[in-house]
Design a protein around this motif. Structure first.
Motif, PDB file in Angstrom:
ATOM      1  N   HIS A 164      -3.808 -16.430 -37.759  1.00  0.00           N
ATOM      2  CA  HIS A 164      -3.748 -17.729 -37.087  1.00  0.00           C
ATOM      3  C   HIS A 164      -4.008 -18.881 -38.054  1.00  0.00           C
ATOM      4  N   TRP A 168      -0.254 -19.298 -39.793  1.00  0.00           N
ATOM      5  CA  TRP A 168       0.396 -20.158 -38.804  1.00  0.00           C
ATOM      6  C   TRP A 168      -0.103 -21.597 -38.828  1.00  0.00           C
ATOM      7  N   VAL A 169      -1.419 -21.805 -38.802  1.00  0.00           N
ATOM      8  CA  VAL A 169      -1.923 -23.182 -38.817  1.00  0.00           C
ATOM      9  C   VAL A 169      -1.553 -23.873 -40.116  1.00  0.00           C
ATOM     10  N   LEU A 181       5.855 -20.222 -36.116  1.00  0.00           N
ATOM     11  CA  LEU A 181       5.593 -19.418 -34.925  1.00  0.00           C
ATOM     12  C   LEU A 181       6.855 -18.811 -34.332  1.00  0.00           C
ATOM     13  N   TYR A 186       3.261 -16.702 -29.708  1.00  0.00           N
ATOM     14  CA  TYR A 186       2.672 -18.030 -29.525  1.00  0.00           C
ATOM     15  C   TYR A 186       3.694 -19.158 -29.665  1.00  0.00           C
ATOM     16  N   HIS A 193      -2.609 -23.841 -32.104  1.00  0.00           N
ATOM     17  CA  HIS A 193      -2.101 -24.020 -33.470  1.00  0.00           C
ATOM     18  C   HIS A 193      -1.756 -25.482 -33.753  1.00  0.00           C
ATOM     19  N   SER A 196      -5.151 -27.325 -34.138  1.00  0.00           N
ATOM     20  CA  SER A 196      -5.782 -26.942 -35.410  1.00  0.00           C
ATOM     21  C   SER A 196      -5.037 -27.505 -36.610  1.00  0.00           C
ATOM     22  N   SER A 197      -3.705 -27.535 -36.530  1.00  0.00           N
ATOM     23  CA  SER A 197      -2.933 -28.075 -37.652  1.00  0.00           C
ATOM     24  C   SER A 197      -3.161 -29.577 -37.804  1.00  0.00           C
TER      25      SER A 197
END
Length: 659
Positions: A164, A168-169, A181, A186, A193, A196-197
């Motif tokens: 994650h 991804w982030v 993604l 997700y 995500h 968080s990004s």
């Protein structure tokens, strides 16, 4: 309009609570017998907790409410308690800073903070107890406990966070799109995500971005626990519910392993608050917006959280429907609000799960959406794996040459960890029996009890039949929400009805035992387990992270794909691969395959997991430990080494990157 109706009158003039308590006592005795057929500590802890709770209630339910309160602190002492709690929290920060890790004294200091909070909540006079001040203390403690653990280690804490976060982030922050993604389930649940990004863009680090966004939302979501508690009990006991949840091992767990489950859990607490508030306000506008918005937020965040959401909303709609069907005044607006929210959430779930790709591993599922494949997995599990007491054993098959029989401490460890859960469950059973005889807001009351009961079934009931496809390990954190709320009601009853001596003893056991047991549990110490010879740490050292950063650049892509190491260290090398494909396979003599191997010194000293081969299919084992000479023998090529990690390849393997 009078609220009393046929729905509520069903409980009138009937000793439903006493009948259920008697049945619970009998069921507890019968369930305890299952311990002789399966090796599971929960098969001891759950029946004992239920039996003690039902017995306690049967003894105290008809006692006249005792006006004699608990022993109370003087106003002078009460005035200093908030400062003492803050000083204890500050000492916690200083201790972690000095030691550099959450050592055993730090863990006990964490438990002491919880004990001080519970003593303050329970033993300060009503006129001296300030809910805003105590809430502030709880949230400061909750945030500090989690952030000190997170920032005391150089990388991430946990397992799934390695895909994650770094994959991804970081990928979303770098590309400015959800393209990373595209092959993940997700894809249509990207809220975690995306949030968080954004944090990663602001802080310049995916790790800091996750911890300072979702990582802060999780502990602060306990505010909704207080809001729910205040609907049912006085402020003191709403604070008890909040403190119990803030120090629960599973709630701490998802504040350390900060993944979509964490954000889904935070949103769920908010949903439960707004669902119950809907009953109290008959679906006022702001409440309707809240329950609708947070419900959809869960759908677009996490799949297991969505399943919990749908179960809870279905219960609420069912309760509201029965209430209105038995009420001459007809249908209420709250039923329409809950029904519309459930329908919208269900449609959004079906659409997003149908379009999202399946990433569950296993057989080739190309072209199948998440929903289709998930339904197939569920049906397959019920047909092939279901069986009474088909449980995952807590013990492993014996590994030749491993350590001898378990010591007394080895036997007691699971019960030490589950002591806090047992206290919580026992208090919750007492509270549930009390709530069965309530004569007000039965819709909200039955919703909490029924939703909690269904979560208990998904967490422990299906597991008894070997059905783990619903991921019961994730459901338990959600179960703790109603457990904490109803446990506060149970403690309120005990304090009001039990003899003074028993009352004081119960409060002391709770205040001293609950926080300490919870904070030493495996799930609350993922970064540095208290029982470090039993549970592997899921945080890594600077040297281990340096190796995982360097080694991929030394090997060709083909060779890198074959690299194996222990669990959980493999996640830093192959975050997208299933564990059994990249975890080192061993036998009594060491590795069984000529593959590139990453050895770390922790494999000789800690309970890292290997796939142990003993004549049949390899199985995960923590019993076997290996030295560097056994894993990377002299005949192998030593490609990379630092103080703690060594990469060795087979003599015939020369596929080293030229870059």
């Amino acid at each position: 309009m009078s609220y009393r109706n046929a729905f509520e009158n069903r409980f009138e003039d009937r000793d439903v609570d006493v009948t259920v308590a008697k049945l619970g006592l009998v069921a507890a005795v019968l369930l305890l017998g299952l311990r002789f057929f399966a090796d599971q500590p929960f098969l001891t802890v759950i029946p004992v907790a239920i039996g003690l709770a039902c017995g306690t209630y049967l003894v105290t339910h008809d006692r006249v409410m005792d006006e004699v309160a608990l022993p109370q602190f003087s106003e002078t002492v009460a005035g200093y308690l908030p400062a003492v709690v803050v000083l204890a929290v500050a000492a916690l920060v200083a201790a972690v800073r000095l030691v550099g890790e959450r050592s055993l004294p730090v863990i006990f200091l964490t438990g002491l903070v919880g004990t001080l909070l519970l003593f303050q909540i329970l033993l300060v006079k009503a006129e001296s107890l300030s809910p805003p001040v105590v809430l502030f203390e709880i949230f400061v403690a909750a945030i500090v406990i989690r952030t000190t653990a997170l920032f005391a280690v150089p990388g991430f804490v946990g397992g799934d966070i390695w895909v994650h976060g770094p994959v991804w982030v970081e990928g979303i922050a770098a590309t400015g799109s959800l393209e990373p993604l595209s092959e993940s389930k997700y894809l249509l649940a990207p809220l975690y995500h995306a949030l968080s990004s954004l944090g990663a863009l602001v802080t310049g680090s995916p790790r800091a971005g996750i911890y300072l966004t979702v990582g802060l939302v999780v502990p602060l979501s306990a505010l909704f626990v207080y809001g729910i508690g205040a609907m049912f009990v006085p402020a003191r006991w709403a604070l008890v519910a909040t403190a119990l949840y803030a120090f629960a091992d599973q709630f701490i767990r998802w504040g350390l392993h900060v993944i979509p489950t964490s954000l889904g859990l935070a949103f769920f607490i908010a949903v439960l608050y707004f669902v119950l508030k809907t009953f109290y306000t008959d679906g006022e506008g702001w409440v309707a917006v809240g329950v609708f918005a947070f419900s959809l937020a869960i759908v677009f965040t996490h799949q297991v959280s969505t399943a919990v959401l749908l179960v809870t909303l279905a219960v609420a709609v069912g309760v509201a429907g029965i209430r209105d069907a038995t009420d001459a005044s007809g249908w209420q607006r709250s039923t329409l609000v809950l029904g519309a929210t459930f329908l919208a959430s269900l449609v959004a779930t079906v659409v997003s799960w149908t379009l999202a790709p399946w990433t569950g591993g296993g057989a080739d599922t190309a072209g199948e959406g998440f929903l289709v494949r998930m339904l197939g997995v569920v049906s397959e599990t019920f047909v092939e794996d279901a069986g009474f007491l088909n449980l995952l054993s807590t013990s492993e098959p014996a590994v030749p040459g491993s350590s001898g029989p378990e010591t007394l401490l080895d036997t007691l460890v699971p019960y030490i960890e589950l002591f806090g859960f047992a206290l919580l469950l026992a208090a919750a059973v007492v509270g549930a029996l009390v709530m069965l005889r309530w004569r007000q807001r039965m819709d909200a009351t039955i919703t909490v009890l029924a939703a909690g009961a269904l979560m208990f079934v998904f967490t422990f009931g299906f597991n008894t039949f070997g059905i783990t496809v619903f991921l019961p390990g994730r459901w338990i954190a959600f179960l703790y929400v109603p457990l904490s709320l109803v446990a506060a009601v149970g403690l309120f009853h005990v304090v009001s009805h039990a003899p003074r001596g028993a009352m004081v003893a119960i409060v002391l056991v709770f205040a001293l035992g609950y926080p300490t047991s919870m904070v030493v549990a495996e799930k609350a110490t993922l970064d540095d387990p208290v029982f470090d010879d039993r549970y592997a740490r899921t945080a890594f050292t600077d040297a281990e992270l340096a190796a995982s950063d360097t080694i991929p650049g030394l090997l060709s892509a083909g060779t890198m794909a074959d690299v194996q190491t222990d669990h959980p260290y493999w996640r830093t090398f192959h975050p997208l691969e299933p564990a059994e494909m990249v975890t080192l396979t061993v036998d009594a003599d060491g590795p069984t395959e000529d593959v590139p191997i990453v050895y770390r010194s922790y494999q000789a000293t800690g309970p890292s997991t290997f796939q142990y081969e003993l004549g049949e299919e390899p199985y995960p084992s923590t019993d076997a430990s290996y030295t560097q000479a056994e894993v990377c023998s002299d005949g192998r090529n030593y490609v990379y080494a630092n103080d703690e990690v060594l990469l060795c390849t087979a003599p015939s393997d020369s596929e080293v990157s030229d870059e």
